[in-house]
Every structure is written in structure tokens, then in C-alpha cells.
Design a protein around this motif. Structure first.
Motif, PDB file in Angstrom:
ATOM      1  N   LYS A  61       1.116  -1.303  -0.217  1.00  0.00           N
ATOM      2  CA  LYS A  61       0.193   0.184   0.170  1.00  0.00           C
ATOM      3  C   LYS A  61       0.333   1.184  -0.058  1.00  0.00           C
ATOM      4  N   ASN A  62       1.412   0.769   1.226  1.00  0.00           N
ATOM      5  CA  ASN A  62       2.445   2.269   0.836  1.00  0.00           C
ATOM      6  C   ASN A  62       3.619   2.554  -0.332  1.00  0.00           C
ATOM      7  N   ALA A  63       4.358   1.588  -1.254  1.00  0.00           N
ATOM      8  CA  ALA A  63       4.886   1.712  -2.277  1.00  0.00           C
ATOM      9  C   ALA A  63       3.492   2.490  -3.485  1.00  0.00           C
ATOM     10  N   LEU A  64       2.371   1.464  -3.295  1.00  0.00           N
ATOM     11  CA  LEU A  64       1.767   2.064  -4.740  1.00  0.00           C
ATOM     12  C   LEU A  64       1.374   4.037  -4.420  1.00  0.00           C
ATOM     13  N   LYS A  65       1.043   4.048  -2.951  1.00  0.00           N
ATOM     14  CA  LYS A  65       1.619   5.458  -2.425  1.00  0.00           C
ATOM     15  C   LYS A  65       2.508   6.378  -2.997  1.00  0.00           C
ATOM     16  N   GLN A  66       3.616   5.974  -2.815  1.00  0.00           N
ATOM     17  CA  GLN A  66       4.955   6.646  -3.124  1.00  0.00           C
ATOM     18  C   GLN A  66       4.936   7.256  -4.659  1.00  0.00           C
ATOM     19  N   VAL A  67       4.011   5.699  -5.499  1.00  0.00           N
ATOM     20  CA  VAL A  67       3.640   6.602  -6.917  1.00  0.00           C
ATOM     21  C   VAL A  67       3.053   7.043  -7.551  1.00  0.00           C
ATOM     22  N   GLY A  68       2.507   7.311  -6.669  1.00  0.00           N
ATOM     23  CA  GLY A  68       0.820   8.183  -6.528  1.00  0.00           C
ATOM     24  C   GLY A  68      -0.228   7.687  -7.128  1.00  0.00           C
TER      25      GLY A  68
ATOM     26  N   ASP B  32       5.166  -3.861 -11.330  1.00  0.00           N
ATOM     27  CA  ASP B  32       6.552  -3.569 -10.966  1.00  0.00           C
ATOM     28  C   ASP B  32       6.391  -3.417  -8.831  1.00  0.00           C
ATOM     29  N   VAL B  33       5.696  -2.123  -8.959  1.00  0.00           N
ATOM     30  CA  VAL B  33       5.976  -1.864  -7.190  1.00  0.00           C
ATOM     31  C   VAL B  33       5.106  -2.948  -6.494  1.00  0.00           C
ATOM     32  N   ILE B  34       3.863  -3.344  -7.039  1.00  0.00           N
ATOM     33  CA  ILE B  34       3.590  -4.469  -6.146  1.00  0.00           C
ATOM     34  C   ILE B  34       4.480  -5.610  -6.615  1.00  0.00           C
ATOM     35  N   ILE B  35       4.902  -6.707  -7.180  1.00  0.00           N
ATOM     36  CA  ILE B  35       5.857  -7.386  -7.030  1.00  0.00           C
ATOM     37  C   ILE B  35       6.789  -6.946  -6.092  1.00  0.00           C
ATOM     38  N   MET B  36       7.993  -5.679  -6.476  1.00  0.00           N
ATOM     39  CA  MET B  36       8.741  -5.459  -5.766  1.00  0.00           C
ATOM     40  C   MET B  36       8.694  -5.967  -3.489  1.00  0.00           C
ATOM     41  N   SER B  37       7.896  -4.956  -3.844  1.00  0.00           N
ATOM     42  CA  SER B  37       6.906  -4.887  -2.353  1.00  0.00           C
ATOM     43  C   SER B  37       6.836  -6.103  -1.131  1.00  0.00           C
TER      44      SER B  37
END
Length: 105
Positions: free
Chosen positions: A17-24, A67-72
Motif C-alpha cells: 500500500k505504501n509503495a503504491l502511494k509513493q508512485v501516486g 512492478d511496485v507490487i512485485i518489488m514490495s
């Protein structure tokens, strides 16, 4: 537009959730689910607790979201989860009547 459905381990949810927020990418729906994949060490009919995340994104944001979901969420061990991508014909913001990409974020 695409609908992204990700099933992840519950302890990865805040990080994703936080990683997705970081990319908007802020709008999402999440809820607890139970399921299983083909990982070993779990009796065949036992279900494991997971979190399902659903979000609809613009086509141009799709690969970045994946990519964000996979990385986090990736730990490299069985049971990390799955991501499913589905086409979305339209989106309508009820409050304003906006349609399509304008209704997303």
C-alpha cells in the motif's frame, strides 16, 4: 483501463500500500481472503489467510503498478501471491459523472 487484482501475504499489505502511494496510486480496495496455491508444506485442502487488493489503473500506469507490487511483496519463497490483470470497459465517478481515466484518480 485495467483492473489489477493482487493476492498477497497479509504481512506484506502495508508495504505494498505504501509503495503504491509513493508512485501516486492511492485508490484501492483491500479485504481479507483465504486461499492456497501449489506451495508445499500445506495440506491440500487447507486455506491460508491472504489479502486481496483490487485497483483500476490507467493503461499507461499498469506496468509500473505491477512492478511496485512485485518489488514490495516478493520474498522469493512459495506463497508470495499472484497478480491478475483484467480489461475494464469504463469507470464512472458517481459524484461528478466523470468517465474513463478522469474517474480513476
Amino acid at each position: 483501463m485495467k483492473k489489477v487484482e493482487a493476492i498477497i501475504k497479509g504481512n506484506d499489505f502495508e508495504r505494498v500500500k505504501n509503495a503504491l502511494k509513493q508512485v501516486g496510486i492511492v485508490p484501492l480496495t483491500a479485504y481479507p481472503v483465504q486461499g492456497r496455491g501449489v506451495q508445499g508444506g500445506v495440506p491440500p485442502y487447507d486455506l491460508l489467510p491472504k489479502i486481496k487488493i483490487e485497483l483500476v489503473v490507467k493503461d499507461e500506469d499498469l506496468e509500473n503498478v505491477i512492478d511496485v507490487i512485485i518489488m514490495s511483496a516478493r520474498s522469493g519463497t512459495p506463497g508470495d501471491g499472484k497478480i491478475f490483470v483484467l480489461p475494464v470497459e469504463d469507470a464512472i465517478r458517481i459524484r461528478t459523472g466523470e468517465r474513463g481515466n478522469e474517474a480513476l484518480y
